[in-house]
Scaffold this motif. Sequence first.
Motif, PDB file in Angstrom:
ATOM      1  N   TYR A 176      75.283   5.674  72.285  1.00  0.00           N
ATOM      2  CA  TYR A 176      75.495   6.782  71.475  1.00  0.00           C
ATOM      3  C   TYR A 176      76.437   6.262  70.181  1.00  0.00           C
ATOM      4  CZ  TYR A 176      77.406  11.417  69.621  1.00  0.00           C
ATOM      5  OH  TYR A 176      77.631  12.300  69.104  1.00  0.00           O
ATOM      6  N   ILE A 177      77.311   5.538  70.402  1.00  0.00           N
ATOM      7  CA  ILE A 177      78.033   5.124  69.175  1.00  0.00           C
ATOM      8  C   ILE A 177      77.116   4.073  68.444  1.00  0.00           C
ATOM      9  CG2 ILE A 177      79.995   3.348  68.475  1.00  0.00           C
ATOM     10  CD1 ILE A 177      81.330   4.336  71.352  1.00  0.00           C
ATOM     11  N   HIS A 178      76.520   3.198  68.912  1.00  0.00           N
ATOM     12  CA  HIS A 178      75.602   2.350  68.188  1.00  0.00           C
ATOM     13  C   HIS A 178      74.669   2.952  67.214  1.00  0.00           C
ATOM     14  CE1 HIS A 178      73.623  -1.399  67.037  1.00  0.00           C
ATOM     15  NE2 HIS A 178      72.487  -0.832  67.219  1.00  0.00           N
ATOM     16  N   SER A 179      74.004   4.192  67.777  1.00  0.00           N
ATOM     17  CA  SER A 179      73.025   4.817  67.198  1.00  0.00           C
ATOM     18  C   SER A 179      73.624   5.842  66.032  1.00  0.00           C
ATOM     19  CB  SER A 179      72.294   6.019  68.138  1.00  0.00           C
ATOM     20  OG  SER A 179      71.552   6.866  67.665  1.00  0.00           O
ATOM     21  N   THR A 180      74.879   6.174  66.401  1.00  0.00           N
ATOM     22  CA  THR A 180      75.519   7.213  65.197  1.00  0.00           C
ATOM     23  C   THR A 180      76.132   6.269  64.168  1.00  0.00           C
ATOM     24  OG1 THR A 180      76.460   8.732  66.913  1.00  0.00           O
ATOM     25  CG2 THR A 180      77.412   8.681  64.716  1.00  0.00           C
ATOM     26  N   LEU A 181      76.447   5.244  64.350  1.00  0.00           N
ATOM     27  CA  LEU A 181      76.814   4.125  63.222  1.00  0.00           C
ATOM     28  C   LEU A 181      75.757   3.706  62.416  1.00  0.00           C
ATOM     29  CD1 LEU A 181      79.319   2.179  65.148  1.00  0.00           C
ATOM     30  CD2 LEU A 181      79.921   3.770  63.220  1.00  0.00           C
ATOM     31  N   ASN A 182      74.583   3.267  63.148  1.00  0.00           N
ATOM     32  CA  ASN A 182      73.187   3.216  62.484  1.00  0.00           C
ATOM     33  C   ASN A 182      72.853   4.200  61.543  1.00  0.00           C
ATOM     34  OD1 ASN A 182      73.139   0.718  63.295  1.00  0.00           O
ATOM     35  ND2 ASN A 182      71.587   1.025  65.110  1.00  0.00           N
ATOM     36  N   LYS A 183      72.919   5.511  61.864  1.00  0.00           N
ATOM     37  CA  LYS A 183      72.417   6.642  61.033  1.00  0.00           C
ATOM     38  C   LYS A 183      73.457   6.597  59.866  1.00  0.00           C
ATOM     39  CE  LYS A 183      70.499   9.199  64.853  1.00  0.00           C
ATOM     40  NZ  LYS A 183      70.555  10.526  65.749  1.00  0.00           N
ATOM     41  N   LEU A 184      74.739   6.532  60.066  1.00  0.00           N
ATOM     42  CA  LEU A 184      75.721   6.724  58.878  1.00  0.00           C
ATOM     43  C   LEU A 184      75.801   5.678  57.955  1.00  0.00           C
ATOM     44  CD1 LEU A 184      78.090   8.401  58.203  1.00  0.00           C
ATOM     45  CD2 LEU A 184      79.727   7.051  59.444  1.00  0.00           C
ATOM     46  N   GLU A 185      75.562   4.278  58.502  1.00  0.00           N
ATOM     47  CA  GLU A 185      75.419   3.274  57.942  1.00  0.00           C
ATOM     48  C   GLU A 185      73.958   3.035  56.764  1.00  0.00           C
ATOM     49  OE1 GLU A 185      74.419  -1.104  59.270  1.00  0.00           O
ATOM     50  OE2 GLU A 185      76.637  -1.076  59.029  1.00  0.00           O
ATOM     51  N   LYS A 186      72.872   3.980  57.308  1.00  0.00           N
ATOM     52  CA  LYS A 186      71.569   3.735  56.881  1.00  0.00           C
ATOM     53  C   LYS A 186      71.715   4.720  55.623  1.00  0.00           C
ATOM     54  CE  LYS A 186      66.603   3.438  57.771  1.00  0.00           C
ATOM     55  NZ  LYS A 186      65.612   3.462  58.666  1.00  0.00           N
ATOM     56  N   SER A 187      72.309   6.010  56.042  1.00  0.00           N
ATOM     57  CA  SER A 187      71.915   7.195  54.946  1.00  0.00           C
ATOM     58  C   SER A 187      73.356   7.515  54.112  1.00  0.00           C
ATOM     59  CB  SER A 187      71.237   8.352  55.473  1.00  0.00           C
ATOM     60  OG  SER A 187      72.286   8.954  56.653  1.00  0.00           O
ATOM     61  N   GLY A 188      74.227   7.028  54.838  1.00  0.00           N
ATOM     62  CA  GLY A 188      75.521   7.661  54.344  1.00  0.00           C
ATOM     63  C   GLY A 188      75.828   9.072  54.696  1.00  0.00           C
ATOM     64  N   PHE A 189      75.182   9.879  55.579  1.00  0.00           N
ATOM     65  CA  PHE A 189      75.165  10.986  55.838  1.00  0.00           C
ATOM     66  C   PHE A 189      75.050  11.522  57.522  1.00  0.00           C
ATOM     67  CE2 PHE A 189      73.147  15.338  56.775  1.00  0.00           C
ATOM     68  CZ  PHE A 189      74.096  16.015  56.144  1.00  0.00           C
ATOM     69  N   LEU A 190      75.728  12.237  58.018  1.00  0.00           N
ATOM     70  CA  LEU A 190      75.599  12.556  59.352  1.00  0.00           C
ATOM     71  C   LEU A 190      75.493  14.068  59.428  1.00  0.00           C
ATOM     72  CD1 LEU A 190      78.125  10.603  61.734  1.00  0.00           C
ATOM     73  CD2 LEU A 190      75.771  10.669  61.756  1.00  0.00           C
ATOM     74  N   PHE A 191      74.382  14.837  59.921  1.00  0.00           N
ATOM     75  CA  PHE A 191      74.297  16.177  60.394  1.00  0.00           C
ATOM     76  C   PHE A 191      75.346  16.509  61.166  1.00  0.00           C
ATOM     77  CE2 PHE A 191      72.324  19.583  62.842  1.00  0.00           C
ATOM     78  CZ  PHE A 191      72.391  20.635  61.774  1.00  0.00           C
ATOM     79  N   ARG A 192      76.030  17.513  61.050  1.00  0.00           N
ATOM     80  CA  ARG A 192      77.177  18.202  61.747  1.00  0.00           C
ATOM     81  C   ARG A 192      78.181  17.021  61.846  1.00  0.00           C
ATOM     82  NH1 ARG A 192      75.370  18.506  66.845  1.00  0.00           N
ATOM     83  NH2 ARG A 192      77.231  19.629  67.478  1.00  0.00           N
ATOM     84  N   LYS A 193      78.725  16.661  60.757  1.00  0.00           N
ATOM     85  CA  LYS A 193      79.396  15.428  60.955  1.00  0.00           C
ATOM     86  C   LYS A 193      80.799  15.357  61.489  1.00  0.00           C
ATOM     87  CE  LYS A 193      81.773  12.082  57.682  1.00  0.00           C
ATOM     88  NZ  LYS A 193      82.127  11.583  56.298  1.00  0.00           N
ATOM     89  N   ASN A 194      81.491  16.624  61.347  1.00  0.00           N
ATOM     90  CA  ASN A 194      82.803  16.716  62.078  1.00  0.00           C
ATOM     91  C   ASN A 194      82.597  16.765  63.411  1.00  0.00           C
ATOM     92  OD1 ASN A 194      84.252  16.771  59.938  1.00  0.00           O
ATOM     93  ND2 ASN A 194      84.810  19.048  59.599  1.00  0.00           N
ATOM     94  N   GLN A 195      81.377  17.422  63.999  1.00  0.00           N
ATOM     95  CA  GLN A 195      81.261  17.517  65.462  1.00  0.00           C
ATOM     96  C   GLN A 195      80.865  16.344  65.838  1.00  0.00           C
ATOM     97  OE1 GLN A 195      80.052  20.076  63.230  1.00  0.00           O
ATOM     98  NE2 GLN A 195      81.827  21.443  64.049  1.00  0.00           N
ATOM     99  N   ARG A 196      80.286  15.412  65.266  1.00  0.00           N
ATOM    100  CA  ARG A 196      79.924  13.991  65.684  1.00  0.00           C
ATOM    101  C   ARG A 196      81.214  13.227  65.744  1.00  0.00           C
ATOM    102  NH1 ARG A 196      74.356  13.420  64.795  1.00  0.00           N
ATOM    103  NH2 ARG A 196      74.365  11.102  65.643  1.00  0.00           N
ATOM    104  N   LEU A 197      81.992  13.553  64.890  1.00  0.00           N
ATOM    105  CA  LEU A 197      83.135  12.730  64.861  1.00  0.00           C
ATOM    106  C   LEU A 197      83.928  13.165  65.944  1.00  0.00           C
ATOM    107  CD1 LEU A 197      84.390  12.643  61.030  1.00  0.00           C
ATOM    108  CD2 LEU A 197      82.792  11.015  62.493  1.00  0.00           C
ATOM    109  N   ILE A 198      84.117  14.448  66.473  1.00  0.00           N
ATOM    110  CA  ILE A 198      84.929  14.903  67.525  1.00  0.00           C
ATOM    111  C   ILE A 198      84.351  14.332  68.945  1.00  0.00           C
ATOM    112  CG2 ILE A 198      85.371  16.986  68.936  1.00  0.00           C
ATOM    113  CD1 ILE A 198      85.657  18.376  66.431  1.00  0.00           C
ATOM    114  N   THR A 199      83.097  14.131  68.716  1.00  0.00           N
ATOM    115  CA  THR A 199      82.317  13.461  69.965  1.00  0.00           C
ATOM    116  C   THR A 199      82.668  12.322  70.277  1.00  0.00           C
ATOM    117  OG1 THR A 199      80.417  15.046  69.963  1.00  0.00           O
ATOM    118  CG2 THR A 199      80.004  12.993  71.092  1.00  0.00           C
TER     119      THR A 199
END
Length: 925
Positions: free
Chosen positions: A135-158
């Motif tokens: 989960y952590i690896h996948s989230t970081l890859n998305k953030l690193e690739k696009s600079g964006f996370l859908f529902r960012k605050n929720q993902r950060l809480i997770t």
Amino acid sequence: MSYDIKEQRFISLQALLEELEITGEDRECLDRFLAKHEEAEYKALIEDGVPSWIFSFLEFIKDSLASLASVDYYSKILKVYTCVLRWLIEESDFLCELDAIRRNDVRMQGEQYLNECLAAREALQVIKLSDEQNYIHSTLNKLEKSGFLFRKNQRLITLSTIFRFSPRLARLSVRDLVRLVYYAKDEALLKNILDYFEHRISATSWDEDYFYEEKTNEVLEGLKNVIWLLGAYLLLYKREITEEYRIIRARFFRYLYVVGKQSSDIVRSNAFNSLWFGQSTNVFSWNDLLHFSIPDLIDAIIMNSSEVNPVGDDYYGFEGRGTLTIGKDLLILSPYGKVSKESEVFRVGNVSFLVQGKKRVGDGGDFTELVSAWKSLFSEYVEKTKKKVFQKQRPPVGAKVKIKIKGFLPSAKLLAFANIVDEEYTGDGALHVSNVTRVRLDDLERVFHLGDVMKATVIDVTDDRIQFSIKDELNALVGVRFKAGDCMDALLFYKTPDLYTWISEHGFCVFTNPRGDAEVGSYWEVRIKELNEYGYAKAEVIGQASKEFDRHDAVCNLAYYHIENYKKYTGEEVEESDPVEVDERESVQPVSFSFVNELVEVLYLFLTKKVSVPNLNLLYLLKLIAHVIGDQRRKDFFNVLVNYLCVLHDCIHDTRYRITDVTTLEEGFNKYPALRQQGNVIRVLSSYMDKSRLEELLSFVASEDWYLSFVAKYVLSCNLLDGSPEAVNTVRDELLSFISFKTEEKEDGGIVMAFGDENGSREFKSSIVYPAESTGNANLDEQMDEILLSVCGFLNASGGVLYVGVNDFGIAIGIENDFNFLRCNRDAYELYIRRRIVAAFGTDVNGLIVIKFRNYGNKVVCGISIPAYDRVVEYKNMVWQRQGNSTRSITGTDLRLIKKRKKESIGMAQVACIPLFAGEEGYEI
């Protein structure tokens, strides 16, 4: 969420929970939780019949969730909280009586809380599935690739909740942790990730056995991870230049120098300057760290480093078995008592290292006389130490100290008395049973014995007493010795409705879910399900125990392992001496044992493989510092190296060039795996002119250790050429030159780096200016013809790398003479080569070639990576092709075959790979 609803219908907590169908374990858990908070504000509102009590209740639950430590407890309360929020927002008409604006505000606030709940519940599900790393690896890859996370605050809480409750964080890759820290530094929601990172740094065990270990690939990989962590720490926390900061920064550069195969003196200088001068300028960036590559990180540091300007005239000191005084540009080692002579034995830049005594040492000259002078000096330090005792301080809270058990409280043996017996601190204190284990014990005398020595943490300091704890040390041992899946017998000694606490037969606590037929005092077999790095063990009951055991014996076993492990690490007995007065030096500020220890490790980086007076002086200096600070293990280590150097010197000056007695050194080599190379070199040299050991020599020739392989090749050649004295003398002279004996104070400072042998994919050229047989006469056009001919050969073959600055023996000699002749830097050097490539082969070929540079000490090597081209290429009307370790001209039938093969690959040409350099991962000698 606070709204006054005067005309709304009132619903009691009991009615609400029934409507939500919250029953069973969830209801029991909630009732116990609420019973602990009788003063909560919402209860008064319920008693007064105020409908808005529900908002106060939700805020109370939200605040309480932040402090719950048990994941099971947290999960149940979170479930109730989520159900109430859902009911309020979408499953009831409770908000209908509010006006539209207030109703919208409440729903928006409720939706935010509900999203946070869902994010936290997602984290709990990830933990339940043991999928945190993915989960952590996948989230970081998305953030690193696009600079964006859908529902960012929720993902950060997770992510934050995962770090709060996961028992498997130690398995998270260091790269992902560093990437996460980079994003967390600007996110308030991820503060606990930074807290975990700081704890990870402080909990990391520094240098305990690494210094004495062989630098295998596994050890180097471990150091890479530490470099990542320390690099992030230095970028994250730009703090006051404290002693701790100096040590951590020096350690970062020191590890990088080792992992980088000692390829840059600038990295080594940064290690020294960070410790000595408190250098703090950033010489690398987050980008360098996130796109982590040891060579590229070293290059960035080289480009950004600058000279340090020492400031201040403060003096620092350490008193032990002698005194060590540090000034802006000097270090002085002195025995106690009067001294008459002072000798400079080593120098780093403008910093002089001086030793005081009755005789001078380190002046160069005869090697044997110098050894004798150093031995005499050591005798002086040892004798005068007997008349002086160390000046030590009482430890601060949090300090790690060595303690010795000296007695027990007679009336109730729950308290052991201990005194500090380590090199840095002094004082008497006590170790209470509650600071050993959470298990109820009746008698500490059944766990410890008088005279036991162990590592402990200081948890309280008063004027008359120090309190120690070994809980953290024992918990850390559990994390090392055991793993998930291990089965063991356990005694149940405490239970609550939610959690059972057991003492295992190995002396540590395990926790399980409740089991109805298990009573306090009964024995059962348990299996560890989860075990984190802090020794927290979650288990499951799997059946009746096979045996019973005494809880004192169990804790004693764990404590005994801690004591024996510490004894194995220190390798010395506790020494005590009668105290005498110490001369106070008010102008000298004390430095810690840790600082001096780090200084020893940094200075060790300056040791080369040469048999030389500077190396001898450095080893004796390090041995003397180890003696002064009372580090017997390190002193013994350097003594083995001194003996090694002396044996090599005797070998060089023995007319037979033989080493006959290897056994005197073997014990030291076997004791310290880090000295395995030196041990093997001695074995190789001892086989000189011994034909019975040819097979052993061949095995050393095939070694991956290039230095050992080179020595073995020379000795093997001598043995095979036994019938030709002149040839033997020539090879022997080359061998002696390789291990060289030098008396000058200044060595060449270079790093000897072997690139191996030439083959079909690599070729060596010493220069683009000086032909191989030119004896120093420049001929740029002639040598560039050789370079371009080689490039043509690789283009017509399968590609390869042409290394400029490496001689025919595969040793890096550098291209500094080229720079001086061309009056250029790296960029201009590359530009010149590319211009010649364009003139010879065109811009398309030039665009596919990759050129990189690497530093080896003060030597620079240029790597030209050439791809296989999709067409036949000519140079000066001839077709050349790399074949094996040579480049040949191609004509006739061979040429037609090449053209046919190339015709089939037209349009398939690709950019060359980035060239690998000797010492980098993947480069094969």
